[in-house]
Design a protein around this motif. Sequence first.
Motif, PDB file in Angstrom:
ATOM      1  N   PRO A  51     -87.701  53.383 -43.864  1.00  0.00           N
ATOM      2  CA  PRO A  51     -88.737  52.382 -43.580  1.00  0.00           C
ATOM      3  C   PRO A  51     -88.712  51.900 -42.131  1.00  0.00           C
ATOM      4  O   PRO A  51     -89.768  51.609 -41.555  1.00  0.00           O
ATOM      5  CB  PRO A  51     -88.391  51.245 -44.551  1.00  0.00           C
ATOM      6  CG  PRO A  51     -87.662  51.914 -45.666  1.00  0.00           C
ATOM      7  CD  PRO A  51     -86.847  52.983 -45.000  1.00  0.00           C
ATOM      8  N   ASP A  55     -91.785  52.182 -39.528  1.00  0.00           N
ATOM      9  CA  ASP A  55     -92.274  51.006 -38.809  1.00  0.00           C
ATOM     10  C   ASP A  55     -92.300  51.261 -37.298  1.00  0.00           C
ATOM     11  O   ASP A  55     -93.235  50.837 -36.607  1.00  0.00           O
ATOM     12  CB  ASP A  55     -91.386  49.796 -39.105  1.00  0.00           C
ATOM     13  CG  ASP A  55     -91.586  49.263 -40.515  1.00  0.00           C
ATOM     14  OD1 ASP A  55     -92.566  49.657 -41.172  1.00  0.00           O
ATOM     15  OD2 ASP A  55     -90.740  48.454 -40.961  1.00  0.00           O
ATOM     16  N   GLN A  56     -91.273  51.937 -36.783  1.00  0.00           N
ATOM     17  CA  GLN A  56     -91.239  52.246 -35.356  1.00  0.00           C
ATOM     18  C   GLN A  56     -92.448  53.059 -34.931  1.00  0.00           C
ATOM     19  O   GLN A  56     -93.068  52.801 -33.893  1.00  0.00           O
ATOM     20  CB  GLN A  56     -89.973  53.049 -35.027  1.00  0.00           C
ATOM     21  CG  GLN A  56     -88.754  52.234 -34.706  1.00  0.00           C
ATOM     22  CD  GLN A  56     -87.669  53.143 -34.153  1.00  0.00           C
ATOM     23  OE1 GLN A  56     -87.189  54.040 -34.833  1.00  0.00           O
ATOM     24  NE2 GLN A  56     -87.305  52.919 -32.919  1.00  0.00           N
ATOM     25  N   GLU A  58     -95.367  53.323 -36.509  1.00  0.00           N
ATOM     26  CA  GLU A  58     -96.587  52.537 -36.676  1.00  0.00           C
ATOM     27  C   GLU A  58     -96.779  51.547 -35.536  1.00  0.00           C
ATOM     28  O   GLU A  58     -97.909  51.279 -35.117  1.00  0.00           O
ATOM     29  CB  GLU A  58     -96.570  51.813 -38.020  1.00  0.00           C
ATOM     30  CG  GLU A  58     -96.709  52.745 -39.215  1.00  0.00           C
ATOM     31  CD  GLU A  58     -96.668  51.996 -40.541  1.00  0.00           C
ATOM     32  OE1 GLU A  58     -96.243  50.818 -40.548  1.00  0.00           O
ATOM     33  OE2 GLU A  58     -97.053  52.588 -41.568  1.00  0.00           O
ATOM     34  N   ARG A  59     -95.681  51.006 -35.020  1.00  0.00           N
ATOM     35  CA  ARG A  59     -95.766  50.048 -33.909  1.00  0.00           C
ATOM     36  C   ARG A  59     -95.951  50.735 -32.562  1.00  0.00           C
ATOM     37  O   ARG A  59     -96.238  50.076 -31.561  1.00  0.00           O
ATOM     38  CB  ARG A  59     -94.495  49.187 -33.850  1.00  0.00           C
ATOM     39  CG  ARG A  59     -94.295  48.225 -34.995  1.00  0.00           C
ATOM     40  CD  ARG A  59     -93.212  47.210 -34.645  1.00  0.00           C
ATOM     41  NE  ARG A  59     -91.966  47.846 -34.226  1.00  0.00           N
ATOM     42  CZ  ARG A  59     -90.940  48.113 -35.023  1.00  0.00           C
ATOM     43  NH1 ARG A  59     -91.024  47.813 -36.319  1.00  0.00           N
ATOM     44  NH2 ARG A  59     -89.852  48.683 -34.565  1.00  0.00           N
ATOM     45  N   ARG A 252     -84.576  47.822 -34.996  1.00  0.00           N
ATOM     46  CA  ARG A 252     -85.018  46.527 -35.532  1.00  0.00           C
ATOM     47  C   ARG A 252     -85.588  45.624 -34.445  1.00  0.00           C
ATOM     48  O   ARG A 252     -85.877  44.457 -34.699  1.00  0.00           O
ATOM     49  CB  ARG A 252     -83.852  45.828 -36.245  1.00  0.00           C
ATOM     50  CG  ARG A 252     -83.424  46.534 -37.522  1.00  0.00           C
ATOM     51  CD  ARG A 252     -82.237  45.851 -38.174  1.00  0.00           C
ATOM     52  NE  ARG A 252     -81.915  46.437 -39.466  1.00  0.00           N
ATOM     53  CZ  ARG A 252     -81.168  47.528 -39.631  1.00  0.00           C
ATOM     54  NH1 ARG A 252     -80.666  48.152 -38.567  1.00  0.00           N
ATOM     55  NH2 ARG A 252     -80.930  48.008 -40.833  1.00  0.00           N
ATOM     56  N   HIS A 254     -88.685  44.921 -32.328  1.00  0.00           N
ATOM     57  CA  HIS A 254     -90.097  45.254 -32.303  1.00  0.00           C
ATOM     58  C   HIS A 254     -90.654  45.239 -30.881  1.00  0.00           C
ATOM     59  O   HIS A 254     -90.297  44.396 -30.062  1.00  0.00           O
ATOM     60  CB  HIS A 254     -90.880  44.273 -33.164  1.00  0.00           C
ATOM     61  CG  HIS A 254     -90.523  44.358 -34.614  1.00  0.00           C
ATOM     62  ND1 HIS A 254     -91.217  43.681 -35.590  1.00  0.00           N
ATOM     63  CD2 HIS A 254     -89.559  45.060 -35.275  1.00  0.00           C
ATOM     64  CE1 HIS A 254     -90.684  43.943 -36.773  1.00  0.00           C
ATOM     65  NE2 HIS A 254     -89.674  44.764 -36.603  1.00  0.00           N
ATOM     66  N   THR A 333     -92.411  51.335 -49.048  1.00  0.00           N
ATOM     67  CA  THR A 333     -92.845  52.261 -48.010  1.00  0.00           C
ATOM     68  C   THR A 333     -93.564  53.462 -48.620  1.00  0.00           C
ATOM     69  O   THR A 333     -94.581  53.930 -48.096  1.00  0.00           O
ATOM     70  CB  THR A 333     -91.635  52.743 -47.183  1.00  0.00           C
ATOM     71  OG1 THR A 333     -90.978  51.610 -46.614  1.00  0.00           O
ATOM     72  CG2 THR A 333     -92.076  53.677 -46.066  1.00  0.00           C
TER      73      THR A 333
END
Length: 345
Positions: A51, A55-56, A58-59, A252, A254, A333
């Motif tokens: 996950p 997330d990495q 997607e950002r 972690r 962002h 996820t």
Amino acid sequence: MPLVAAGGGVSWATQLLEAARIQPPKARLVADALVAANLRGVDSHGVQLLPLYVDQIERGDMDPNADGHIVSESGGCLVYDGENGIGQHVASVCCGHAVRLAGAHGISMVVARESSHFGAAAYWAQQISQAGAIGIVMCNASPLVAPWQGKQPRLGTNPICMSVPGPWLLDMATTTVAMNRIFKAFGNGEPTIPAGWAMDAEGVPTTSTDAAVKGMPMPLGGYKGTGLAMLVEILCGVLSGGAMGTQVGGIRMHGKPVRASSMFLAVDIQRFMPVEEFIRRVEWLVNTVKSAEPAKSYDEVMVAGDPEWRTESERRRQGIPLGDGTWKTLVETTEKLGVPIPAGI
């Protein structure tokens, strides 16, 4: 507690990563590396990271399409720029170069910069040792660790790994445990962690998982851990021309690329002796060490690699256990990406 078979875990992880726009060969590589960590019992570097990787991407903190490039090559030395790509892909390429150059020169050293989290270092050191060489792998990491006698983070957990043909494999952080083990305990609702793992935000030792997450992992052996962490930093961050210390990001963090630097060293054993003779000598050394009479309250003497190989054997038979918190996050996820949950879990 859910149990996942190794093959099913790799397939599931690959589908998740492909749904997150990672090309199939790279997705399979990442999945295999993560599940391999779970099999060895190093769950902090296993599928619980999926996950975070998604997330990495997607950002926009990691570029799944970057391949990286060679910056320079001279004799047995090579510098590689990962272009903020997938850490496992960068590591795989660098292992290949390390083996190639060691074959040509006897010993090689490849340093990489601008990479991402590459999972467990043991996976990569083993790639080198499986080619008949001694493999040593290190990397710098998110600045979550205070130097000895300090209370502000300046260094990473900065792992050191050495793998050889034969029954010995050292894979260690320069802190008492990797920070991901503390995050794993927190994510699975464990209120306490063992003494010696972490400090709170004031630099005071704690067994509270919550305080540890808000604090820092404990340097291994006090000032010696800080010294080893800086050794890794010099061989990885300084020498590669990449990010160092507080310049390094994290999975972690962002809005900031990881910018990890790593080092891959390979020694061609055949330049010294036949590989078979080397293995016999390692086996003699291991057996000699393990022949020591166990101390009180212990059943046996073990060496680096023993616990992980035993766990792998068991988990290949029985499946990989996933904590409830890890499972919940993976399911979330999976549903978000529209990937089916494997049957039989």
